[in-house]
Design a protein around this motif. Structure first.
Motif, PDB file in Angstrom:
ATOM      1  N   TYR A  70      -6.917  -8.256  -1.956  1.00 47.97           N
ATOM      2  CA  TYR A  70      -6.803  -7.081  -2.822  1.00 47.97           C
ATOM      3  C   TYR A  70      -7.732  -7.187  -4.029  1.00 47.97           C
ATOM      4  O   TYR A  70      -8.227  -6.168  -4.529  1.00 47.97           O
ATOM      5  CB  TYR A  70      -5.362  -6.884  -3.285  1.00 47.97           C
ATOM      6  CG  TYR A  70      -5.149  -5.551  -3.948  1.00 47.97           C
ATOM      7  CD1 TYR A  70      -5.247  -4.365  -3.218  1.00 47.97           C
ATOM      8  CD2 TYR A  70      -4.887  -5.454  -5.309  1.00 47.97           C
ATOM      9  CE1 TYR A  70      -5.080  -3.132  -3.821  1.00 47.97           C
ATOM     10  CE2 TYR A  70      -4.713  -4.223  -5.920  1.00 47.97           C
ATOM     11  CZ  TYR A  70      -4.810  -3.066  -5.177  1.00 47.97           C
ATOM     12  OH  TYR A  70      -4.642  -1.843  -5.779  1.00 47.97           O
ATOM     13  N   LEU A  71      -7.983  -8.412  -4.501  1.00 46.44           N
ATOM     14  CA  LEU A  71      -8.937  -8.603  -5.595  1.00 46.44           C
ATOM     15  C   LEU A  71     -10.289  -8.015  -5.220  1.00 46.44           C
ATOM     16  O   LEU A  71     -10.881  -7.231  -5.985  1.00 46.44           O
ATOM     17  CB  LEU A  71      -9.073 -10.097  -5.904  1.00 46.44           C
ATOM     18  CG  LEU A  71     -10.209 -10.499  -6.859  1.00 46.44           C
ATOM     19  CD1 LEU A  71      -9.961  -9.947  -8.249  1.00 46.44           C
ATOM     20  CD2 LEU A  71     -10.360 -12.023  -6.908  1.00 46.44           C
ATOM     21  N   LEU A  77      -9.041  -3.902   7.903  1.00 44.71           N
ATOM     22  CA  LEU A  77      -9.410  -2.994   6.810  1.00 44.71           C
ATOM     23  C   LEU A  77     -10.353  -3.682   5.831  1.00 44.71           C
ATOM     24  O   LEU A  77     -11.345  -3.094   5.383  1.00 44.71           O
ATOM     25  CB  LEU A  77      -8.155  -2.527   6.065  1.00 44.71           C
ATOM     26  CG  LEU A  77      -7.206  -1.564   6.780  1.00 44.71           C
ATOM     27  CD1 LEU A  77      -6.019  -1.248   5.878  1.00 44.71           C
ATOM     28  CD2 LEU A  77      -7.911  -0.278   7.175  1.00 44.71           C
ATOM     29  N   SER A  78     -10.044  -4.933   5.494  1.00 46.01           N
ATOM     30  CA  SER A  78     -10.873  -5.676   4.540  1.00 46.01           C
ATOM     31  C   SER A  78     -12.299  -5.832   5.051  1.00 46.01           C
ATOM     32  O   SER A  78     -13.263  -5.670   4.288  1.00 46.01           O
ATOM     33  CB  SER A  78     -10.268  -7.061   4.281  1.00 46.01           C
ATOM     34  OG  SER A  78      -8.952  -6.958   3.801  1.00 46.01           O
ATOM     35  N   LEU A  79     -12.427  -6.130   6.329  1.00 40.89           N
ATOM     36  CA  LEU A  79     -13.756  -6.254   6.922  1.00 40.89           C
ATOM     37  C   LEU A  79     -14.496  -4.927   6.852  1.00 40.89           C
ATOM     38  O   LEU A  79     -15.698  -4.880   6.534  1.00 40.89           O
ATOM     39  CB  LEU A  79     -13.635  -6.718   8.375  1.00 40.89           C
ATOM     40  CG  LEU A  79     -14.946  -6.940   9.136  1.00 40.89           C
ATOM     41  CD1 LEU A  79     -15.786  -8.020   8.472  1.00 40.89           C
ATOM     42  CD2 LEU A  79     -14.652  -7.304  10.596  1.00 40.89           C
ATOM     43  N   GLY A 123      -5.430   2.062   3.410  1.00 38.88           N
ATOM     44  CA  GLY A 123      -4.258   1.317   3.872  1.00 38.88           C
ATOM     45  C   GLY A 123      -3.981   0.027   3.144  1.00 38.88           C
ATOM     46  O   GLY A 123      -2.963  -0.623   3.415  1.00 38.88           O
ATOM     47  N   MET A 124      -4.819  -0.378   2.199  1.00 39.65           N
ATOM     48  CA  MET A 124      -4.669  -1.706   1.605  1.00 39.65           C
ATOM     49  C   MET A 124      -3.467  -1.818   0.671  1.00 39.65           C
ATOM     50  O   MET A 124      -2.577  -2.650   0.901  1.00 39.65           O
ATOM     51  CB  MET A 124      -5.942  -2.096   0.857  1.00 39.65           C
ATOM     52  CG  MET A 124      -7.055  -2.571   1.765  1.00 39.65           C
ATOM     53  SD  MET A 124      -6.630  -4.052   2.736  1.00 39.65           S
ATOM     54  CE  MET A 124      -6.573  -5.311   1.457  1.00 39.65           C
ATOM     55  N   LEU A 125      -3.402  -1.014  -0.371  1.00 38.25           N
ATOM     56  CA  LEU A 125      -2.301  -1.129  -1.323  1.00 38.25           C
ATOM     57  C   LEU A 125      -0.955  -0.853  -0.666  1.00 38.25           C
ATOM     58  O   LEU A 125      -0.039  -1.682  -0.764  1.00 38.25           O
ATOM     59  CB  LEU A 125      -2.535  -0.190  -2.514  1.00 38.25           C
ATOM     60  CG  LEU A 125      -1.412  -0.130  -3.558  1.00 38.25           C
ATOM     61  CD1 LEU A 125      -1.096  -1.513  -4.101  1.00 38.25           C
ATOM     62  CD2 LEU A 125      -1.782   0.813  -4.700  1.00 38.25           C
ATOM     63  N   PRO A 126      -0.777   0.276   0.054  1.00 36.33           N
ATOM     64  CA  PRO A 126       0.524   0.492   0.699  1.00 36.33           C
ATOM     65  C   PRO A 126       0.786  -0.479   1.837  1.00 36.33           C
ATOM     66  O   PRO A 126       1.927  -0.866   2.079  1.00 36.33           O
ATOM     67  CB  PRO A 126       0.433   1.937   1.207  1.00 36.33           C
ATOM     68  CG  PRO A 126      -1.018   2.181   1.412  1.00 36.33           C
ATOM     69  CD  PRO A 126      -1.695   1.406   0.302  1.00 36.33           C
TER      70      PRO A 126
END
Length: 527
Positions: free
Chosen positions: A87-88, A150-152, A183-186
């Motif tokens: 998340y950072l 998602l991060s990728l 989609g990251m935070l939720p």
């Protein structure tokens, strides 16, 4: 494993116990799951087909506090660091456009007037559209795979931003960035709700959401360091920021495919007793639930979206996010108006201290929330910080006073991410409802982010009275709304206490009871 209650009538029972090596404690007769379920494994007994509460919402399972503490620490060490680091860089890849702006992004792309605001807005369009669908996909695919993917994706988008040359290409890449980041935070909030109790969740959410203000601090330092490089693979100035930070994100996401465990049942680092304990303690807070991880179900999905606490808390997050995202995108610009004669590197470094102070309060308020098992009261506590900060912005032209105001604003604004998501997670029952409730809250929050991109307009510079006035209004509205919600929850709980649980549940199937979710007559709002 200690179970008591009507759903175990006729099952083999053993003698009464006080302590158990597997973490379950009960002063009532203890259910002997090995005799009763035959070939069924222990974790299946804990996870499927049996309620961990009676029909009045009281837990049928009691736990050894020391065993819970050991398990909680183990989960903290395995789960929190991975999601926090991801998340950072999620937030860095989103907000580094503010640092790039100071390093010539607008000039090189020929942006004029409101072009910069339009590029920012495109990100939020896709972010808002894909928020709830992305969280449903996270539940369906499994967060252990979905979050690294998602991060990728957004890491690749950040790298691509280094090669844009026009407003249109920049907008296209920002749109895709919003698709992946939606989609990251939720998703992480939903993922962590699989592991933690209601009271524990807020603080654990803060341990990754604190990465948002830290991203502002670390992002400024990282951008300053990158800008000192003569070039990077032929890229110069702001293009190096996007390329280097995107490459780091991609590397971390590939590692997380191997380190992120999907759910307690699949955790290789937990013993079978620890898996049973992890599953049962979460289910013991969910009235009427027989499964921790249910299948996607439309009635439960709608219960999560249209809960009065979901909608009201989501609106609070919308109001707060106007400030949070505005600070992220425009802090470098605001600092430049306060210290116009400083070098670009010095201006970048001036954005760091307010974020560091804000990070402290982002963890402090959720920590207190964990200890008191309360969230709404901290909405009421945090809002005045923001109100005071924007009054200072509007009332003074003194650079030191205005710079000091950024510290106060950051102290109140960033804690809402953890508090709001934990609040909606605590006030629904099923896993499906929790997923949709968190997705709805974050979707509303990023509507606030979209509004924030138009809060600080070029014609409003250098003092930005419109943007500061808007944020004062939103923080004041947030304060009043939080008080009203608290009063309503207390009043409605008193009304719920008078309901006849037996009469209302009479004749309903288990499926119908589970679909009631927060409408279950024994359910109580948790402020």
């Amino acid at each position: 494993m200690a179970f008591t209650g009507d759903n175990f009538k006729g099952k083999p029972m053993t003698s009464t116990v006080q302590h158990s090596s597997n973490g379950f404690v009960d002063k009532q007769p203890v259910f002997n799951h090995k005799e009763a379920i035959g070939e069924e494994t222990a974790h299946q007994a804990a996870e499927r087909g049996r309620a961990a509460t009676d029909k009045y919402g009281k837990s049928l399972v009691h736990f050894d506090a020391a065993a819970e503490a050991r398990l909680r620490l183990k989960i903290d060490l395995y789960i929190v660091p991975t999601v926090a680091i991801l998340y950072l860089f999620c937030f860095i890849d989103r907000a580094n456009i503010g640092n790039a702006r100071l390093a010539g992004f607008e000039k090189d792309l020929g942006l004029k007037g409101y072009d910069y605001n339009m590029v920012l807005s495109v990100f939020y369009v896709s972010y808002i559209i894909f928020e709830i669908p992305s969280n449903m996909a996270c539940k369906w695919i499994g967060p252990g795979w979905f979050i690294p993917a998602l991060s990728l994706g957004f890491g690749i988008c950040s790298i691509c931003t280094a090669f844009v040359n026009t407003k249109e290409s920049a907008s296209g890449v920002r749109f895709l960035l919003g698709v992946f980041e939606a989609g990251m935070l939720p998703g992480i909030a939903y993922y962590m709700s699989r592991w933690y109790r209601r009271s524990e969740l807020t603080f654990r959410l803060s341990l990754y959401i604190v990465m948002a203000p830290l991203a502002g601090a670390f992002g400024g330092l990282l951008a300053s360091g990158i800008l000192k490089l003569p070039n990077f693979g032929g890229l110069r100035a702001w293009r190096m920021i996007f390329a280097i930070e995107g490459i780091i994100t991609c590397g971390l996401s590939l590692i997380s495919f191997f380190t992120l465990t999907d759910r307690p049942e699949t955790a290789r680092w937990l013993s079978q007793d620890e898996k049973d304990l992890a599953i049962a303690r979460v289910k013991s807070e969910r009235v009427g639930a027989t499964e921790v991880l249910d299948k996607i179900d439309v009635p439960k999905l709608l219960r999560g979206i249209f809960s009065p606490i979901t909608l009201s808390t989501a609106f609070i997050f919308l109001l707060d996010n106007i400030t949070v995202q505005g600070v992220a995108f425009f802090a470098p610009t605001i600092v430049r108006t306060i210290y116009p004669r400083d070098s670009v590197v010095s201006q970048q470094l001036h954005t760091v201290p307010p974020y560091v102070v804000g990070s402290f309060f982002t963890v402090l308020f959720p920590y207190l929330s964990w200890k008191f098992d309360r969230r709404n009261i901290f909405f009421i506590t945090c809002a005045p910080f923001m109100m005071v900060g924007y009054v200072m912005f509007l009332a003074s032209m003194n650079p030191q006073v205005r710079y000091g105001a950024t510290f106060i604003i950051a102290s109140g604004a960033f804690a809402f991410g953890a508090l709001c998501n934990a609040q909606v997670a605590a006030n629904v029952v099923s896993d499906t409802a929790r997923s949709s409730a968190i997705g709805t809250t974050v979707m509303f929050g990023h509507i606030g982010g979209l509004i924030s991109t138009w809060s600080f307009l070029p014609g409003d510079a250098p003092n930005y009275p419109i943007g500061n006035g808007l944020n004062l209004a939103t923080s004041t509205t947030l304060f009043i709304l939080a008080i009203l919600i608290l009063l309503w929850m207390i009043a409605d709980n008193k009304r719920r206490a008078k309901r006849d649980v037996d009469a209302e549940l009479d004749g309903l199937s288990q499926k119908q009871i589970e679909n009631l979710d927060w409408r279950h007559p024994a359910f109580k709002w948790r402020p």
